[in-house]
Design a protein around this motif. Structure first.
Motif, PDB file in Angstrom:
ATOM      1  N   ASN A  64      38.391 -24.178 -33.696  1.00 26.91           N
ATOM      2  CA  ASN A  64      37.085 -24.006 -34.314  1.00 26.91           C
ATOM      3  C   ASN A  64      36.686 -22.538 -34.383  1.00 26.91           C
ATOM      4  N   ALA A  65      36.831 -21.816 -33.252  1.00 27.02           N
ATOM      5  CA  ALA A  65      36.439 -20.408 -33.212  1.00 27.02           C
ATOM      6  C   ALA A  65      37.309 -19.560 -34.135  1.00 27.02           C
ATOM      7  N   THR A  66      38.619 -19.840 -34.146  1.00 30.81           N
ATOM      8  CA  THR A  66      39.525 -19.061 -34.982  1.00 30.81           C
ATOM      9  C   THR A  66      39.302 -19.369 -36.456  1.00 30.81           C
ATOM     10  N   MET A  67      39.024 -20.627 -36.768  1.00 28.38           N
ATOM     11  CA  MET A  67      38.735 -21.003 -38.148  1.00 28.38           C
ATOM     12  C   MET A  67      37.503 -20.265 -38.651  1.00 28.38           C
ATOM     13  N   PHE A  68      36.481 -20.208 -37.820  1.00 25.49           N
ATOM     14  CA  PHE A  68      35.244 -19.511 -38.193  1.00 25.49           C
ATOM     15  C   PHE A  68      35.513 -18.029 -38.425  1.00 25.49           C
ATOM     16  N   SER A  69      36.177 -17.398 -37.455  1.00 27.53           N
ATOM     17  CA  SER A  69      36.438 -15.960 -37.549  1.00 27.53           C
ATOM     18  C   SER A  69      37.374 -15.630 -38.707  1.00 27.53           C
ATOM     19  N   ALA A  70      38.429 -16.434 -38.876  1.00 24.99           N
ATOM     20  CA  ALA A  70      39.366 -16.196 -39.970  1.00 24.99           C
ATOM     21  C   ALA A  70      38.679 -16.359 -41.320  1.00 24.99           C
ATOM     22  N   GLY A  71      37.752 -17.314 -41.400  1.00 23.06           N
ATOM     23  CA  GLY A  71      37.012 -17.513 -42.640  1.00 23.06           C
ATOM     24  C   GLY A  71      36.184 -16.296 -43.014  1.00 23.06           C
ATOM     25  N   TYR A  72      35.473 -15.740 -42.034  1.00 24.49           N
ATOM     26  CA  TYR A  72      34.665 -14.557 -42.310  1.00 24.49           C
ATOM     27  C   TYR A  72      35.534 -13.326 -42.552  1.00 24.49           C
ATOM     28  N   PHE A  73      36.676 -13.269 -41.858  1.00 23.06           N
ATOM     29  CA  PHE A  73      37.603 -12.170 -42.099  1.00 23.06           C
ATOM     30  C   PHE A  73      38.126 -12.239 -43.535  1.00 23.06           C
ATOM     31  N   ALA A  74      38.480 -13.434 -43.989  1.00 22.69           N
ATOM     32  CA  ALA A  74      38.950 -13.616 -45.363  1.00 22.69           C
ATOM     33  C   ALA A  74      37.851 -13.279 -46.367  1.00 22.69           C
ATOM     34  N   LYS A  75      36.618 -13.622 -46.027  1.00 29.83           N
ATOM     35  CA  LYS A  75      35.509 -13.297 -46.920  1.00 29.83           C
ATOM     36  C   LYS A  75      35.374 -11.783 -47.067  1.00 29.83           C
TER      37      LYS A  75
END
Length: 454
Positions: free
Chosen positions: A301-312
């Motif tokens: 969950n935490a990595t998905m959130f962070s990776a999503g914002y990093f990709a953004k």
């Protein structure tokens, strides 16, 4: 979330939670397969190289912040100090694939521990349950992130505290068992210290040490980030290494056969062994399995959130194709999350744990070494002492080379897979970042078929 809502406690929780969150459950068995009783030593070596990379990140962040840009992560550092958007984008893609590999690894471990629970079969109708559980848990956390769910700083404190307490209690109980019940001498694998296996195993474990990076991508939420982040990293990395060492020594000595035959869930066997004399073997095994599910799920969950914002962020800087998501969307773009989830699901369903771990660790080794090398180029600054970034470059380069050699000699299939993926990613990156040059050199290339270029 309001600006400056994270203090030192929350920052330590995020960094430590990112490392302890699922890494020990997913990586321990893979590392133990390579270096056996010296597993703890491999974690120490990885911790040293990671600390040098973290030093480089902190100092580069201070230099960027002193220029009024507010600091940043790997991509920002490369853009600021080299001015090369292509190189920055390639670093960004490498890091993004590392995050995907991490999530796939956590999902794999989640399913492995799921089938150790009572009444949960390993297969249904002749089909292994593990891949289905892994894909389902990835889909579940994609859906959760689409709803905008995220643990607050206070909740992260609680989550991290529970995970750390379970592992520390496991380690201390194991030490007590070894001193009072077991008659076998404690093995620390000293005979392997002079071989390359601990270095190879350390390279494999790099993926378990990447959580501290997350702080650099959420600096607007940290109180006085240029002061708080270095303190949080200085506390969290040694703490993570200490916990990994304790758990590694206990697991190998209490469950040596499980480490050889079923290393991915050897912690369960070790917990059963130490609780056996008091008649709580089954209960201890369930506690460890549930803790593993809790920790790996939280890490996804935490990595998905962070990776999503990093990709953004990559989308905003035109370092990802427009088709990967809408950079102007509120929160993480839906399409971006779906793509991350789909790639993660494919990795975790069709890959082996060793292959996924190797791929993710190699990605982080490249980024860690690259940032250490970048810090060396800035050694004229009074903020940077060159010796520590140099150790990071040497350690990372040696780890990368030895890990590839190990894969080539011992896991040829994994080696071929990793090389093919790396080549494919590299060419896709070149096609994207050098598209203007390609359009000029290839007259028949449809200029309107690719992403928009400002």
């Amino acid at each position: 979330m309001s600006d400056g809502s994270f203090g030192l406690t929350e920052a330590v929780s995020i960094a430590l939670g990112g490392m302890i969150g699922g890494g020990i459950y997913a990586v321990l068995g893979v590392v133990a397969e390579i270096t056996h009783a010296a597993t703890w030593f491999a974690f120490v070596l990885a911790g040293i190289v990671t600390s040098c990379a973290a030093y480089s990140y902190v100092r580069l962040n201070e230099l960027v912040g002193s220029e009024g840009d507010g600091g940043g992560g790997s991509v920002t550092f490369v853009q600021s100090f080299t001015g090369n958007s292509t190189l920055a984008g390639m670093i960004g893609w490498t890091l993004l694939f590392g995050y995907v590999g991490s999530m796939a690894m956590y999902a794999f471990a989640f399913a492995e521990f799921s089938v150790t629970l009572p009444a949960v079969p390993e297969s249904i109708g002749g089909l292994a349950l593990r891949p289905f559980v892994s894909v389902l848990v990835v889909a579940g956390f994609v859906a959760l992130n689409l709803l905008g769910a995220r643990a607050t700083g206070s909740a992260e404190n609680v989550l991290t505290s529970v995970k750390v307490l379970v592992l520390v209690a496991f380690g201390l109980a194991g030490v007590g068992y070894a001193l009072t019940v077991s008659s076998d001498p404690v093995s620390v694998g000293a005979s392997r210290f002079t071989t390359v296996s601990p270095i190879v195993a350390a390279a494999v474990s790099f993926v378990a040490f990447q959580g501290w990076q997350l702080l650099f991508y959420d600096q607007e939420s940290v109180v006085d980030p240029l002061e708080t982040i270095p303190k949080a990293i200085a506390l969290s990395i040694p703490a993570a290494v200490s916990i990994y060492v304790l758990v590694a020594v206990v697991t190998y000595n209490l469950a040596p056969e499980a480490v050889q035959t079923n290393p991915h869930t050897a912690l369960v066997d070790a917990a059963s062994t130490m609780a056996g004399p008091v008649g709580l073997a089954d209960a201890a095994a369930v506690v460890i399995s549930l803790s593993a599910l809790f920790s790996t799920g939280s890490a996804i969950n935490a990595t998905m959130f962070s990776a999503g914002y990093f990709a953004k962020g990559l989308l905003t800087d035109d370092l990802l194709p427009d088709r990967a998501g809408d950079a102007s969307a509120s929160g993480v773009p839906t399409r971006t999350l779906l793509i991350l989830g789909a790639v993660t699901a494919a990795f975790t369903a069709y890959g082996s744990l060793s292959a996924i771990t190797a791929f993710a660790s190699l990605s982080f080794i490249v980024v860690f070494s690259g940032m250490s090398g970048l810090a060396v180029t800035q050694r004229a600054s009074e903020r940077i002492t060159a010796i520590w970034p140099a150790v990071g470059v040497i350690g990372g380069t040696l780890s990368f080379a030895l890990m590839l050699y190990h894969l080539y000699t011992a896991e040829r299939g994994t080696f071929v897979t990793v090389i093919l993926i790396a080549i494919a990613v590299f060419f896709v990156e070149l096609l994207y970042f050098e598209r203007e040059i390609l359009e000029e050199e290839i007259p028949f290339l449809d200029r309107d078929s690719g992403p928009d270029v400002e």
